[in-house]
Motif scaffolding. Sequence first.
Motif, mmCIF file in Angstrom:
data_model
loop_
_atom_site.group_PDB
_atom_site.id
_atom_site.type_symbol
_atom_site.label_atom_id
_atom_site.label_comp_id
_atom_site.label_asym_id
_atom_site.label_seq_id
_atom_site.Cartn_x
_atom_site.Cartn_y
_atom_site.Cartn_z
ATOM 1 N N VAL A 32 5.484 32.507 24.365
ATOM 2 C CA VAL A 32 6.691 31.880 23.835
ATOM 3 C C VAL A 32 7.853 32.818 24.111
ATOM 4 O O VAL A 32 7.841 33.981 23.687
ATOM 5 C CB VAL A 32 6.575 31.611 22.319
ATOM 6 N N VAL A 86 2.870 22.982 24.337
ATOM 7 C CA VAL A 86 3.659 23.139 25.560
ATOM 8 C C VAL A 86 4.474 21.875 25.814
ATOM 9 O O VAL A 86 5.664 21.931 26.112
ATOM 10 C CB VAL A 86 2.748 23.460 26.772
ATOM 11 N N THR A 90 8.286 23.056 23.817
ATOM 12 C CA THR A 90 9.182 23.674 24.801
ATOM 13 C C THR A 90 10.515 22.952 24.730
ATOM 14 O O THR A 90 10.571 21.725 24.731
ATOM 15 C CB THR A 90 8.594 23.568 26.218
ATOM 16 N N ARG A 100 10.954 28.561 24.907
ATOM 17 C CA ARG A 100 10.145 28.152 26.046
ATOM 18 C C ARG A 100 8.700 28.514 25.727
ATOM 19 O O ARG A 100 8.425 29.625 25.279
ATOM 20 C CB ARG A 100 10.627 28.944 27.266
ATOM 21 N N GLU A 102 4.643 28.271 27.289
ATOM 22 C CA GLU A 102 3.752 27.947 28.417
ATOM 23 C C GLU A 102 2.402 28.593 28.195
ATOM 24 O O GLU A 102 2.293 29.593 27.465
ATOM 25 C CB GLU A 102 4.371 28.381 29.745
#
Length: 106
Positions: A32, A86, A90, A100, A102
Amino acid sequence: MNPKKKLYWDRSHYDSPESQMRALAKSSTLYVGNLAFSTRASHLRAHFSTLGPVAAVHVGLDRFRKTPCGFAFVEYESRAHAHQAVAYLTGTKLDGRVIRAELDAG
């Protein structure tokens, strides 16, 4: 033209891009980024547990000052919840910053 996207390969932890991809395929850990320096583990746990049980939260710290430096790792109990995070978290705001998320090979 559509150039092929290059894969980031973490050479310090994996002996080949393929071994990194195998780890990523099993991972339930998220990286993150773009966190406010004021964001704490409890904020992350509350935000990410909306999609499923969070097993652990590790906030990145500045190596000298030992203060948060804008990133963290969130580990879910299941891979499915990590994928949902995700997809849905996000681009959301946490502590005034657009974050963000992922998958991370963990």
